[in-house]
Write a protein that holds these residues in place. Structure first.
Motif, PDB file in Angstrom:
ATOM      1  N   UNK A 198       0.721  -1.202  -0.004  1.00  0.00           N
ATOM      2  CA  UNK A 198       0.138   0.213   0.011  1.00  0.00           C
ATOM      3  C   UNK A 198       0.856   1.337  -0.036  1.00  0.00           C
ATOM      4  N   UNK A 199       0.340   2.465   0.423  1.00  0.00           N
ATOM      5  CA  UNK A 199       1.169   3.679   0.360  1.00  0.00           C
ATOM      6  C   UNK A 199       2.371   3.522   1.601  1.00  0.00           C
ATOM      7  N   UNK A 200       2.093   2.545   2.375  1.00  0.00           N
ATOM      8  CA  UNK A 200       3.273   2.450   3.477  1.00  0.00           C
ATOM      9  C   UNK A 200       4.604   2.077   2.803  1.00  0.00           C
ATOM     10  N   UNK A 201       4.651   1.063   2.104  1.00  0.00           N
ATOM     11  CA  UNK A 201       5.967   0.740   1.449  1.00  0.00           C
ATOM     12  C   UNK A 201       6.265   1.662   0.411  1.00  0.00           C
ATOM     13  N   UNK A 202       5.361   2.193  -0.180  1.00  0.00           N
ATOM     14  CA  UNK A 202       5.635   3.067  -1.260  1.00  0.00           C
ATOM     15  C   UNK A 202       6.483   4.315  -0.603  1.00  0.00           C
TER      16      UNK A 202
END
Length: 426
Positions: A214-218
């Protein structure tokens, strides 16, 4: 030069992932055209985010759509492909991850679904929302797409026969049988630092040509892939503040309630306004838009809320609509309503909750691109877009993000016309 393609399943997800790179100074473009010609992309664009709109379609259709996009990207020589997934694991997780792995021909697809800063963590393959297994959280009771399992291999297995392995934060794969068979590898992470360390290890091992999360790893990839640039010119908010709410998530409901108690003017849509096609082009609909436009300008803060009421369900039943048809109709209606307000000269700041609602507006206004600028608060994205030859700005928010006071904090900044980067995070 295009270095990274991000494939999202809804529009708010596309924006909240793309903004992670925009804030680092990378040139980012978010598009809704799944047939977008990679070869025609402006040379300065480093990150292309494509909203594939696969969240609500059949798993087999989702597989085919993601497979074709990935295949084209590989053929075009794009070095890194990122399959953006919902942070609560809603949607066609299994079929879409399998499609990326199959189309790319890679040996493994690293999947890092955690977003620790927003309370999303993964431990021993179980996904948690604020320390609660996701199926037992508010996302397990979602009226349109409930998450019924918290164990990620089981979620994937509902739609895919692809081999799945578990790995810990040290990047050690726990299941190593049949190593020659391509696999989706799920990595445990509970802290942002672990995402950074894992990303660096996988990059050094050359295992990030295809990846998912999700946006976390991004948020850690701009450093790892060196996708950076100079800071952009400052932007200021423009008042008044209008919230268009198409989400039924309890987190958003709490934000709406808190804001209303603090003085926001709330307008609740009637059942016919949500479900009757062409309502906003009718004489009654136009009168309502004229009235609400005055409210938006004269009131400091205004909320237009789709809500959840028995009248809408009953009208939908009478019209022969199932839940999916009602969801689609409400999104289109909200989009047409918001377009009508823009057409009447609204030039303040709009916040839209829910990817379906935002996409409904994009379709109604015939807009196919947005440029993410920054996160004024965690889980929200300020973007700009061209409409009728003018730049407009809009904040988007996924229904499941943010604290109860989020809208009020944003209102304070907007009505003071602050520079965007100085908004207090909540």
């Amino acid at each position: 030069m295009l270095t990274l393609l991000i494939i999202a399943d809804d529009f708010t997800g596309a924006l909240d992932t793309g903004v992670q790179f925009a804030e680092a100074g990378a040139k980012v473009r978010v598009v809704t055209d799944i047939g977008y010609d990679f070869e025609q992309l402006d040379s300065e664009v480093q990150v292309l985010v494509m909203d594939a709109e696969t969240r609500h379609i059949d798993p087999e259709q989702a597989y085919g759509r993601i497979f074709e996009i990935t295949k084209r990207a590989v053929s075009s020589g794009i070095p890194y492909i990122y399959k953006k997934t919902d942070s609560a694991l809603r949607g066609n997780i299994g079929s879409e991850l399998s499609a990326v792995l199959d189309a790319s021909g890679a040996e493994m697809l690293p999947f890092l679904p955690a977003f620790p800063e927003m309370g999303r963590t993964t431990k021993k393959g179980i996904h948690y929302i604020d320390k609660v297994p996701v199926a037992e959280s508010v996302f397990g009771a979602d009226p349109f797409e409930p998450v019924r399992s918290s164990y990620i291999p089981d979620i994937i297995a509902e739609q895919s026969k692809t081999r799945v392995c578990l790995a810990d934060a040290d990047a050690d794969i726990a299941e190593k049988e049949d190593e020659k068979t391509p696999a989706i590898v799920i990595y445990d992470t509970g802290e942002h630092k672990e995402l950074e360390e894992l990303g660096k290890k996988l990059f050094e091992q050359k295992k990030l040509s295809v990846m998912a999360g999700c946006a976390g790893f991004a948020s850690v990839l701009s450093d790892i892939l060196r996708l950076k640039g100079s800071r952009r010119e400052e932007m200021r908010y423009t008042a008044p503040f209008l919230v268009v709410c198409g989400s039924l998530n309890p987190i958003t409901v709490s934000q709406i309630t808190y804001a209303q108690n603090k003085g926001f003017n709330k307008i609740c849509l009637e059942a016919k306004q949500k479900l009757v096609s062409g309502y906003w082009e009718s004489s009654e609909g136009k009168r309502k838009l004229d009235e609400w436009m005055k409210s938006c300008v004269n009131e400091a803060d205004c909320i237009i809320d789709s809500g959840d009421d028995p009248e809408t369900a009953e009208l939908g039943r009478q019209m022969g609509m199932d839940i999916e048809a009602m969801r689609s109709s409400i999104a289109a209606s909200l989009g047409a309503m918001l377009k009508g307000i823009f057409d009447r000269g609204f030039n303040g700041t709009v916040l839209v909750t829910g990817g379906d609602t935002l996409m409904g507006f994009m379709k109604q206004a015939h807009i196919s691109e947005m440029e993410p600028i920054c996160e004024p608060a965690p889980g929200t994205v300020l973007s700009r877009f061209r409409y009728k030859d003018e730049w407009r700005q809009m904040i988007s928010k996924s229904g499941g993000f943010g604290k109860p006071e989020l809208l009020v904090r944003l209102s304070e900044a907007i009505n003071r016309k602050e520079e965007v980067q100085y908004v207090e995070a909540v």
